[in-house]
Write an enzyme that holds these catalytic residues in place. Sequence first.
Site, PDB file in Angstrom:
ATOM      1  N   ASP A   1      -8.300  17.218 -15.426  1.00 13.49           N
ATOM      2  CA  ASP A   1      -8.565  15.832 -15.811  1.00 13.49           C
ATOM      3  C   ASP A   1      -8.313  15.726 -17.322  1.00 13.49           C
ATOM      4  O   ASP A   1      -9.038  16.307 -18.131  1.00 13.49           O
ATOM      5  CB  ASP A   1     -10.022  15.477 -15.461  1.00 13.49           C
ATOM      6  CG  ASP A   1     -10.376  14.035 -15.823  1.00 13.49           C
ATOM      7  OD1 ASP A   1      -9.688  13.437 -16.672  1.00 13.49           O
ATOM      8  OD2 ASP A   1     -11.364  13.508 -15.261  1.00 13.49           O
TER       9      ASP A   1
ATOM     10  N   ARG B   1       0.832  -1.214   0.000  1.00 18.56           N
ATOM     11  CA  ARG B   1       0.000   0.000   0.000  1.00 18.56           C
ATOM     12  C   ARG B   1       0.862   1.258   0.000  1.00 18.56           C
ATOM     13  O   ARG B   1       0.420   2.334  -0.403  1.00 18.56           O
ATOM     14  CB  ARG B   1      -0.973   0.003   1.189  1.00 18.56           C
ATOM     15  CG  ARG B   1      -1.889   1.231   1.220  1.00 18.56           C
ATOM     16  CD  ARG B   1      -3.132   1.052   2.075  1.00 18.56           C
ATOM     17  NE  ARG B   1      -2.852   0.391   3.321  1.00 18.56           N
ATOM     18  CZ  ARG B   1      -2.236   0.954   4.369  1.00 18.56           C
ATOM     19  NH1 ARG B   1      -1.840   2.207   4.311  1.00 18.56           N
ATOM     20  NH2 ARG B   1      -2.031   0.261   5.469  1.00 18.56           N
TER      21      ARG B   1
HETATM   22  C1  PLP Z   1     -13.360  12.203 -17.713  1.00 21.99           C
HETATM   23  C2  PLP Z   1     -13.326  11.071 -16.733  1.00 21.99           C
HETATM   24  N1  PLP Z   1     -12.612  11.210 -15.604  1.00 21.99           N
HETATM   25  C3  PLP Z   1     -12.563  10.229 -14.685  1.00 21.99           C
HETATM   26  C4  PLP Z   1     -13.240   9.046 -14.850  1.00 21.99           C
HETATM   27  C5  PLP Z   1     -13.183   7.992 -13.786  1.00 21.99           C
HETATM   28  O1  PLP Z   1     -12.321   6.973 -14.157  1.00 21.99           O
HETATM   29  P1  PLP Z   1     -12.389   5.511 -13.511  1.00 21.99           P
HETATM   30  O2  PLP Z   1     -13.619   4.844 -14.017  1.00 21.99           O
HETATM   31  O3  PLP Z   1     -11.104   4.884 -13.958  1.00 21.99           O
HETATM   32  O4  PLP Z   1     -12.436   5.694 -12.035  1.00 21.99           O
HETATM   33  C6  PLP Z   1     -13.983   8.853 -16.017  1.00 21.99           C
HETATM   34  C7  PLP Z   1     -14.731   7.589 -16.218  1.00 21.99           C
HETATM   35  O5  PLP Z   1     -15.450   7.406 -17.153  1.00 21.99           O
HETATM   36  C8  PLP Z   1     -14.036   9.893 -16.981  1.00 21.99           C
HETATM   37  O6  PLP Z   1     -14.758   9.769 -18.106  1.00 21.99           O
END
Ligand code: PLP
Length: 402
Positions: A182, A56
């Site tokens: 993101d 971890r």
């Molecule tokens: C833009 C975006 N960010 C984050 C995520 C979350 O990713 P995860 O499903 O790997 O947790 C997604 C999932 O579809 C996503 O489309």
Amino acid sequence: MDGFATRAIRVSTRTRRVDQRPTSVPIYQTVTFSAGSTDELADVTNRRVPGYVYGRLDNPTADALGDAAAELESAEAGYAVASGMAAIHLALLSLVRAGDRIVCTRAVYGSTRSLLVGTLGRFGVATAFVDPTDHAAVEVALAEAPARVLYLETVSNPTLVVADIAALADLGHRHGASVVVDNTFASPYLCRPLELGADIVVESATKYLSGHSDVLAGIVAGSRAAIDAVREAQVQTGGTIAPFAAFLVLRGIATLAVRMERHAATAAALAAWLETEPGVARVHYPGLASHPGRAVAARQLANGGGMLAVELAGGAAAGRAFIDALRIPERTASLGSIHTIVVHPPTTTHRQLRPAELVEAGIAPGLLRVSVGLEDLDDLRADFARGLVAARAAAGPEAAPA
Ligand SMILES: Cc1ncc(COP(=O)(O)O)c(C=O)c1O
């Protein structure tokens, strides 16, 4: 001689010494790493010397992925975690405390919105949602009260809004906010937000980085200090990536460039064709001349990417008929895979949003999100043509062809 059980444990966990460099990253499928002495164990556990103790905390396969992410995202440091949502919540957890405020793009992934409003909201962190293309509104939201974080998506889920990261990072910094981006829809092949001024980049490695819809994973990249704080938050909360999952993402990264070129070439051709088809009200694709963020996309992205969204004139009924008539795409969630995936966001990926929030986020009832896969373009076009015939039939006379 030791007893059978003692010998069985010893022989089954004896590792080989390897002097030649393996050409793939080995999967270190072990939770514990044994030190030579009590002092060494204490030094490694307390990070006075580099090394491994417990899965971890750190694992060599996970570290290899963290380092790969750092290099591809032009970051000082990177860290791999269990999923995209783990990456997002750990990045935010490392930055905010009770009483803080976050300013976030309105068109944001549904679970991210729930995390901000529901979970972080319960701990006294408030979030204001803004249109990232309206820089004056972003500035007002940042100036209204101090914001700890400005949170953006490079290309938003599901409406393909392109955020001008350089301009928004500048705005965020002028108001004292850390800028978290993101980058899932773009991947580091298309865009590297840290080069444009962002402080932390998060990404669901479940999508383009791994590329085959067979592993859940996430990455965070940024300064050494930022990533140390993310690691600390992960050690306390346990969003640990499994070694095999890290291996699968590394394997995917090796082919990211060729996959992204193919995804984008097919998506661009499909988007241009869909725009001319009756029954299609609007196509959202950053590579189209009609996209409002075309200029920013041209500056910021290596190509238009593999994601597009289609608004059908016949609304939700047409959307459902379109999806159900398709033979090639998978009817599932997720994106960034070898398979083309078509979803109806209001009932799946963005189900957490109330009707008013869907309108606010620009998600029309007939919006379909398409993650264009690696299949042959001609096959996909023929299949989508079949879908449009079904959509027009389902729309009824009230939905005039667009
Ligand atoms: C833009 C975006 N960010 C984050 C995520 C979350 O990713 P995860 O499903 O790997 O947790 C997604 C999932 O579809 C996503 O489309």
